[in-house]
Design a protein around this motif. Structure first.
Motif, PDB file in Angstrom:
ATOM      1  N   GLU A 114       0.876  -1.108  -0.073  1.00  0.00           N
ATOM      2  CA  GLU A 114       0.052  -0.209  -0.118  1.00  0.00           C
ATOM      3  C   GLU A 114       0.895   1.122  -0.049  1.00  0.00           C
ATOM      4  N   GLY A 115       0.658   2.131  -0.965  1.00  0.00           N
ATOM      5  CA  GLY A 115       1.271   3.408  -1.267  1.00  0.00           C
ATOM      6  C   GLY A 115       2.817   2.708  -1.696  1.00  0.00           C
ATOM      7  N   ARG A 116       3.938   3.696  -1.500  1.00  0.00           N
ATOM      8  CA  ARG A 116       5.098   3.642  -2.226  1.00  0.00           C
ATOM      9  C   ARG A 116       6.047   4.088  -1.118  1.00  0.00           C
ATOM     10  N   GLY A 141       0.259   6.669  -1.950  1.00  0.00           N
ATOM     11  CA  GLY A 141       1.293   7.679  -2.780  1.00  0.00           C
ATOM     12  C   GLY A 141       2.580   7.535  -2.334  1.00  0.00           C
ATOM     13  N   ASP A 142       3.564   8.279  -3.016  1.00  0.00           N
ATOM     14  CA  ASP A 142       4.962   8.409  -2.452  1.00  0.00           C
ATOM     15  C   ASP A 142       5.198   9.187  -1.261  1.00  0.00           C
TER      16      ASP A 142
END
Length: 236
Positions: A114-116, A141-142
């Protein structure tokens, strides 16, 4: 009858019988054939003896001696050339999502899909690790920019210091170093399967206190610098 008279009588009778016999032609052809046969037998005997002598000579020359040949010492092996001294190259380890990875000092590291650049570090054992993962699932998101690095540390007086962070580079780093408290240490790296484009590094700094001046550098396979972060105050 005296013996001499009996012998004379027998000799006279044998002469009369011999004179009554008719002599035939001499067996010349049979004698010639017998002579040739005996000659061939003699030649074969001589040839066989000569061949046996030749074989005996060859055997004496070709057959190995009953005694082993003297041992010849093997040439001394040339020493392998040693490579240039320096820190060893880290290898990126591929781990599954949510897999607890031991990184030293009793800490567990986990990467989330999940996410980065989303990861957790837990010091309180498996239960604390599961709770940390559940809390981090909401990240989307990042967390760092392209070509960037992050830097953090975990410390306790009893356990020591761990430096951790994420990397986000187009080329997967061949090695990452962390310079802190006057020393440069090689980091270990982990990432998720496939080509996520990011990963996490970690460094066990022993029982040293965390340094507020730390520099982390990511290098490519050819030694070029992919990213560098000079942080004067690593976040907790």
């Amino acid at each position: 009858m005296p013996v001499d008279d009996e012998a004379a009588r027998l000799a006279e009778a044998m002469r009369r019988e011999a004179g009554a016999l008719t002599a035939g032609p001499p067996p010349v052809d049979a004698v010639v054939r017998e002579g040739r046969r005996r000659a061939r037998r003699r030649r074969r005997a001589v040839t066989g003896a000569a061949a046996a002598a030749v074989l005996a000579c060859l055997a004496a020359v070709l057959l190995p001696s009953a005694q082993p040949p003297p041992a010849v010492p093997a040439p001394a092996a040339s020493p392998e050339p040693s490579g240039p001294s320096g820190p060893s190259v880290s290898v990126v380890r591929v781990v599954e999502p949510y897999e607890p990875v031991e990184i030293g000092r009793g800490a567990l590291l986990g990467l989330l899909p999940e996410g980065r650049q989303n990861y957790v570090v837990a010091w309180g054992g498996p239960e604390d690790f599961r709770e940390s993962v559940e809390r981090a699932r909401g990240v989307v998101g990042d967390s760092i920019r392209p070509g960037g690095l992050s830097l953090g540390y975990q410390h306790s007086p009893e356990r020591g210091t761990l430096y951790t962070g994420a990397f986000r580079t187009d080329t997967e780093p061949a090695r990452i170093t962390v310079r802190a408290d006057g020393r440069t240490r090689e980091a270990q790296m982990v990432r998720l399967p496939g080509d996520p484009g990011w990963g996490v590094y970690h460094v066990d700094a022993g029982r040293s206190a965390p340094d507020t001046r730390a520099t982390v550098t990511a290098y490519g396979p050819d030694g070029t610098v992919l990213a560098r972060l000079d942080d004067r105050s690593p976040p907790r």
